[in-house]
Design a protein around this motif. Sequence first.
Motif, mmCIF file in Angstrom:
data_model
loop_
_atom_site.group_PDB
_atom_site.id
_atom_site.type_symbol
_atom_site.label_atom_id
_atom_site.label_comp_id
_atom_site.label_asym_id
_atom_site.label_seq_id
_atom_site.Cartn_x
_atom_site.Cartn_y
_atom_site.Cartn_z
ATOM 1 N N ILE A 321 0.843 -1.200 0.000
ATOM 2 C CA ILE A 321 0.000 0.000 0.000
ATOM 3 C C ILE A 321 0.872 1.240 0.000
ATOM 4 O O ILE A 321 0.634 2.195 -0.746
ATOM 5 C CB ILE A 321 -0.948 0.000 1.224
ATOM 6 N N ARG A 322 1.927 1.226 0.840
ATOM 7 C CA ARG A 322 2.834 2.384 0.905
ATOM 8 C C ARG A 322 3.529 2.632 -0.429
ATOM 9 O O ARG A 322 3.825 3.769 -0.787
ATOM 10 C CB ARG A 322 3.877 2.158 2.008
ATOM 11 N N GLN A 323 3.801 1.559 -1.142
ATOM 12 C CA GLN A 323 4.495 1.674 -2.435
ATOM 13 C C GLN A 323 3.526 1.783 -3.612
ATOM 14 O O GLN A 323 3.927 1.708 -4.762
ATOM 15 C CB GLN A 323 5.412 0.456 -2.629
ATOM 16 N N ASN A 324 2.233 1.960 -3.292
ATOM 17 C CA ASN A 324 1.190 2.089 -4.312
ATOM 18 C C ASN A 324 1.160 0.869 -5.238
ATOM 19 O O ASN A 324 1.018 0.998 -6.452
ATOM 20 C CB ASN A 324 1.388 3.373 -5.130
ATOM 21 N N GLN A 325 1.315 -0.319 -4.666
ATOM 22 C CA GLN A 325 1.342 -1.549 -5.458
ATOM 23 C C GLN A 325 0.234 -2.531 -5.043
ATOM 24 O O GLN A 325 0.282 -3.708 -5.350
ATOM 25 C CB GLN A 325 2.710 -2.240 -5.297
ATOM 26 N N PHE A 326 -0.776 -2.019 -4.335
ATOM 27 C CA PHE A 326 -1.897 -2.861 -3.893
ATOM 28 C C PHE A 326 -2.727 -3.263 -5.111
ATOM 29 O O PHE A 326 -3.210 -2.408 -5.865
ATOM 30 C CB PHE A 326 -2.759 -2.091 -2.895
ATOM 31 N N THR A 327 -2.908 -4.572 -5.326
ATOM 32 C CA THR A 327 -3.573 -5.070 -6.528
ATOM 33 C C THR A 327 -4.862 -5.814 -6.198
ATOM 34 O O THR A 327 -5.182 -6.050 -5.028
ATOM 35 C CB THR A 327 -2.639 -6.023 -7.292
ATOM 36 N N PHE A 415 -12.448 0.506 -6.019
ATOM 37 C CA PHE A 415 -11.108 -0.021 -5.751
ATOM 38 C C PHE A 415 -10.071 1.092 -5.807
ATOM 39 O O PHE A 415 -9.176 1.181 -4.954
ATOM 40 C CB PHE A 415 -10.769 -1.121 -6.762
ATOM 41 N N ASP A 416 -10.204 1.959 -6.817
ATOM 42 C CA ASP A 416 -9.268 3.081 -6.950
ATOM 43 C C ASP A 416 -9.399 4.024 -5.758
ATOM 44 O O ASP A 416 -8.395 4.478 -5.199
ATOM 45 C CB ASP A 416 -9.546 3.827 -8.259
ATOM 46 N N GLY A 417 -10.646 4.294 -5.336
ATOM 47 C CA GLY A 417 -10.857 5.159 -4.173
ATOM 48 C C GLY A 417 -10.311 4.535 -2.902
ATOM 49 O O GLY A 417 -9.740 5.227 -2.055
ATOM 50 N N MET A 418 -10.465 3.219 -2.771
ATOM 51 C CA MET A 418 -9.956 2.511 -1.600
ATOM 52 C C MET A 418 -8.432 2.585 -1.540
ATOM 53 O O MET A 418 -7.847 2.798 -0.479
ATOM 54 C CB MET A 418 -10.416 1.059 -1.637
ATOM 55 N N ARG A 419 -7.780 2.419 -2.706
ATOM 56 C CA ARG A 419 -6.310 2.500 -2.734
ATOM 57 C C ARG A 419 -5.820 3.873 -2.306
ATOM 58 O O ARG A 419 -4.838 3.989 -1.573
ATOM 59 C CB ARG A 419 -5.799 2.170 -4.144
ATOM 60 N N LYS A 420 -6.518 4.909 -2.761
ATOM 61 C CA LYS A 420 -6.127 6.279 -2.384
ATOM 62 C C LYS A 420 -6.296 6.489 -0.885
ATOM 63 O O LYS A 420 -5.443 7.093 -0.227
ATOM 64 C CB LYS A 420 -6.971 7.292 -3.162
ATOM 65 N N MET A 421 -7.410 5.988 -0.338
ATOM 66 C CA MET A 421 -7.662 6.134 1.098
ATOM 67 C C MET A 421 -6.632 5.366 1.921
ATOM 68 O O MET A 421 -6.117 5.868 2.927
ATOM 69 C CB MET A 421 -9.071 5.622 1.425
ATOM 70 N N MET A 422 -6.308 4.141 1.479
ATOM 71 C CA MET A 422 -5.300 3.337 2.185
ATOM 72 C C MET A 422 -3.947 4.049 2.187
ATOM 73 O O MET A 422 -3.238 4.072 3.196
ATOM 74 C CB MET A 422 -5.154 1.973 1.510
ATOM 75 N N ARG A 423 -3.608 4.611 1.037
ATOM 76 C CA ARG A 423 -2.318 5.291 0.913
ATOM 77 C C ARG A 423 -2.270 6.502 1.841
ATOM 78 O O ARG A 423 -1.263 6.777 2.494
ATOM 79 C CB ARG A 423 -2.114 5.717 -0.544
#
Length: 444
Positions: A321-327, A415-423
Amino acid sequence: MFENLSSKITTAMRTLKGKGRITDVNVASTVKEIRKALMDADVNYKVAKEITDRIKDEAMGQQILIAVDPGQMLVKIVHEELVKLMGSSVQAINLKPDPAVVLIAGLQGSGKTTFSGKLAQYLKKSGRNVLLVACDIYRPAAIDQLKVLGEQVGVDVYAEPENKNAIEIAQNAMAYGRKMGKRVIIVDTAGRLAVDEAMMNEIAAVKDAIKPSEILFVVDSMTGQDAVNTAKTFNDRLNFDGVVLTKLDGDARGGAALSIRHIVDKPIKFISTGEKMDALDQFYPDRMASRILGMGDVLSLVERAQMAFDEEESERINKKIRQNQFTFEDFYAQLQQIKKMGNLKDLMGMVPGMSQAVKDVDVPDDAFKSIEAIIQSMTPKERQKPEILDMSRKKRIATGSGTSVTELNNLLKQFDGMRKMMRMMNNVQDGKMKMPNMKNLMKR
């Protein structure tokens, strides 16, 4: 199980909200509604009267603090009385000496065999070598069911399908368990459709033969007042050590289950929800009281999460998640972990304030089914890089998953919104969160 009781008690206590002080009149009115709520939930009349009399006496004896309104004070009193009703403190299962022998008793259909499998997995997770023993020699397929459950949780099952002497089977199982170095031996016994002398004599004889360190009485929470009477009969003969409440995810009133602890004076040790092998929790009276009053149960929620989520896997996901690689591969793995935590509606009910919000909402166990189907219909490359999905790929995925392109687009957007929130959350934890540029915000 306790949704209706929770709703009615909460409604009853609203009558005191906004009142300046506690009086004979408003307390009597509120307590009367609480007693009615308990009786409507099938709580034994004597138990309901006793607990509400104590609530009334306690409330009238309170000096109300300026900062605490009467409604809040009554919530505290009712919470304390519900905790006392259900046993005050948590009671652990006795697993001494070694090997510990746990005898499971109860009526047919109460969930004894399923609970035996759940308990085996529960104890196995704590590092104990467990043996399941099939002593139900009457119910068709009971031995096969226990073998299936044993295989499912990775625990050995001792059975003698041709032997119709439960006492001999139990004694032989003890010798086998000691020889194989088992630390806990769980004996699943036969049940009947009703209490009868033959059944009680047999299970009493099994008890005398194996001298268990723990006897657990399994009761179907949906049975009603019959559950209380049955518990008393079994306790008179076996003097069991604790009660197990099964099917707490059902829609019965559930009050009889609350009465058992008071009537037989034996602690509730476990509660079981659903058929999944990990749907078993140790019983905490204070947490259950909080859930009944709509205050949630965050501690149990955290404990379930800790059991379901692997620490190394969580750290790996956090790094991605920190490396923006959550798939989508990672997302799918996380869904499987969440499903291990149990019934979704039950989990939501553990969140403070959520129990009433979801009580009339149907939350199916397969709520993630369409999401899983979409992810499974993607190629490994598409799961790794969803940005490559063009219309042709989307149509193929939608067809393969039995969904629509619109549903797929919604999932991609979420999914895209979730990745942004996680980051963003990880940046906050790492101390990297920057304040927004106020000039740029003013220009918008």
